[in-house]
Design an enzyme around this catalytic site. Sequence first.
Site, PDB file in Angstrom:
ATOM      1  CG  LEU A   1      -2.242   0.734   0.998  1.00  0.00           C
ATOM      2  CD1 LEU A   1      -3.042   0.110  -0.135  1.00  0.00           C
ATOM      3  CD2 LEU A   1      -3.063   0.737   2.285  1.00  0.00           C
ATOM      4  CB  CYS A   2       3.980   2.239   1.758  1.00  0.00           C
ATOM      5  SG  CYS A   2       5.069   0.868   1.416  1.00  0.00           S
ATOM      6  CB  THR A   3       4.542   0.626  -3.510  1.00  0.00           C
ATOM      7  OG1 THR A   3       5.589   0.022  -2.776  1.00  0.00           O
ATOM      8  CG2 THR A   3       4.992   0.860  -4.933  1.00  0.00           C
TER       9      THR A   3
END
Lengths: 439, 536
Positions: free
Chosen positions: A209-211
């Site tokens: 999700l952070c990507t």
Amino acid sequence: MSAEGIRSRQFSCLRKILERAGPVCHPDFEPSAEILNFISNDCKVLVIGAGGLGCELLKNLGLMGFRDIHVIDMDTIDLSNLNRQFLFRRKDIGKPKAEVAAEFINKRISGCNVKPHFCKIQDFDEDFYRQFSIVICGLDSIIARRWINAMLVSLLVYEEDILDQTSLIPLIDGGTEGFKGNARIILPGMTACIECTLDLFPPQVTYPLCTIASTPRLPEHCIEYVKLLQWPKENPFECSIDGDDPSHIGWIYEKSLERAACFSIRGVTYRLVQGVVKNIIPAVASTNAVIAATCVTEAFKLASSCCSTLNNYMVFNNVDGVYTYTYEAEKKDDCFVCSPFFRVKYMDLPHDGMKLNEFIEFLSGLQYQMKNPGIVAAFAERNRTLYMSGVPSIEEMTRDNLKKSLKELNIINGTKLIVTDVTRPTPLEIVIRFSEINN
Amino acid sequence: MDSNSPKSPEQSEKTKKYDRQLRLWGDHGQFALETAHVCLINATGLGTEILKSIILPGIGSFTVIDGGKVREDDISVNFFLDENDIGKSKAEAVTRFLLELNPDVHGDFIDESLQRIIENNPSFFNSFNVVVGTALSELEIILLSSKLWELKVPLLICRSYGFIGMARLQIKEHTIVESHPDNQNTSYRLLNPFPELKTYLESFDLDSLELKDLAHVPFVVILYKYLQEYRKLFGRIPKTYKEKETLRDLIRKGMKKDENGLPSAEENFEEAIKAVNYVLTSDEVPKEIVKLLTDDNCVNLTTKSTSFWIMANALKYFVEKEGYLPVRGVLPDMTAETKHYVKLQQIYRSQALRDSESVYRRVQQLLQQLNQSADSISEADVKEFCKFSHDLRIVRSSCISHEYLEKPFNSSYIVSNLDDPDSSMEYYVILRSIERFYSEYKEYPGNLDDHVEPDIVKLKACVSKLLSEIGSNSIIKDDLIHEFCRYGGVELHSVSSFLGGCIAQEVIKLLTHQFIPINNTIIYNAVSSDIVTFCL
Ligand SMILES: [Zn+2]
């Protein structure tokens, strides 16, 4: 001309194979006219899925002498099926796959009787499944595969801890993706089952999700961003995403293009957006033909004993030449599905400080790949539901348990848990063992 | 842009119908299919299964040649026939049912024997892109193979026989730009970076970066830095396992420590460590490509040279000048901040453009020298060629009819395979012997129930004769010969369907020039459910 007369001539090719003895035939093979009679009249086959593999399976079964066939499929026909699902025509779009496929086969292959079921496999119970001699699966859903696998295991009868062979229904399973495919035979309780080899189905590729949120690099990251974050926030059509609605895909395409432009990322195309949103798996007629043919050849061998069957897994790939590889997938003695019911199933956990939500994550992880397990603890006095997401009222009542440790929930070494999940028709009973106890 | 009215591209019916396959071979592959004409000789169960899997994906047109009438036996193995067809022309009957599969496809049939067609119209096969023959006799194979070898039309001959299947490709030369390898080769050029890359890689000062920024540096930057350090220390690049391990240790030591003094497990450093082996060799020109660039057709261009070889010649010139294949310009995903990744991608992309422009200029010169029109090879063609230049392939097979002559040219290959008791070459010998048997007795061994025993003796004689022609002293087990006589020439539908799927895909490979065809013979054994490939 009598129906009998037509049939005996129709299968003259099968008769040569089944009525002639030969020095390299299987030792158990006793050639006779009875074998074809058995295949045609007594060997009831269930085909699960009437899609790319299913159409081929039905045709092959019909032309290999099988006549009593049932097919289950819950889908209707879509335009994008027509490049490989050859029993369907443009005029059939929107109709149930199982019904159109059955009607086509019954018309083309005289004497063949395919019975369609336009529903989910979960709509039937043990009594329905018990009537079949062989089950062949041509599905793209792993959950459905696991469910039918567990169902067939649950039909096994043990007499004094010995498996009653007459209760065993072989499961033949095929799968394809682009130019790759696999086929396998499962003798429930005897050879590796779907659950024994869960590691063959790696969970879908997901992007962190952070990507997606902060360091997108690929066009896929931009599409996932729109799908997972922007859509719920902006809720453009006031409903969840329908991958078959062009206006939904259109919106995601537009927004993905915008996001990609912000980050100078190239390569967002309409086709890619569709592929990512609908999780489309490429498919061609040829690979389906190969895998379905392997499944039916094996069904024919099982029904006739004319030669030894696949032992027990084949992979196929024809990107570079044509390549097959067969090997024996290994049965797990402690498999949570196919080890015999009288064998206690232990689950080893690191320590009793583990929180219930961590435990659920563990069940959903690589090893067990459950989807939304419901957990009941079987205490001596009474059973107690620890968590269940399926029923909103129970979910609400048990939600607070998620943050509690197993110790706080009174789970000790030897506590029996009853776990339900969509991947199995019957609950799983496991006995918990902790490697470490926190005092 | 007005976000309320999505301007998504309108998808045609055809795009929707073929969506699942367009994702595999693209619109250009589909175009190649839709403009192709394929010929099937003999409407067997196998033959129609092959056609089925190329009609569904949308072949342009097909022609079925079969001079026979539908018999009761045919119906039980062929899905494209039914009871009402008995006695009718087989070619006509299957064509009618096959055409129902896809309204976009044209199909016709010729109700005549192959032999008559070859005799009456020698150039008949010129109009086909691929010819597929099933259940051909020895004589037909020889006639067809020599004719098509001369016409340079690809030929697939195949047979489904009991539990055994065989397919053989005959093609003079087949060139592939898009071979779709499982692992696409990316040349990072870290050992000898081109100027723009070098400037970029050296613009980073890893030591001065904070931990969180360091975690966002692409692994290529990290690997380059430690490679430079290694070179400084040892004066060369790491070659052996031990040397590579030393480089990996250098990278490990470069990981920053967190507040507890433990090396922070940064993914980009891990990626750099993992990539050591690959990056050190990925700049080399692969052996296959070296071979291709020294091929006669590449070195000696003529006015008849195809686009592939003209581009290959230009590529050869480029490689000789630069020492490298063109940069691919496609960067796999890696842990990195967006701006670093995009910048790096741009750098490789621009170099890829420069490289392909350079090859394109050479192509233009060559076209002029060869008196070919300047637009016969487009800049886009050259771009694709350069992009896939690490994975170009050529396939050349032998001519089948040569093998049927008195002293086969490839006999030593066959002999040595026969010496191996586990080799499936014996199936090849038996199937060839069955072709002989059929020519001689006009039926398959064991066709009639009471002929099985006597036919074993006759087939054995055919096998021995063929073995001695090939020059093999091997003995083929009687049991195996018996097994083939037991089959009595029957086709099993599921065996044909397996083989049909395989061969249809080979046809698609030939037509699209994508993926790699068989070279050149496969034997399928449905008992053991495996496939063996022989290069005859
Ligand atoms: Zn199991």
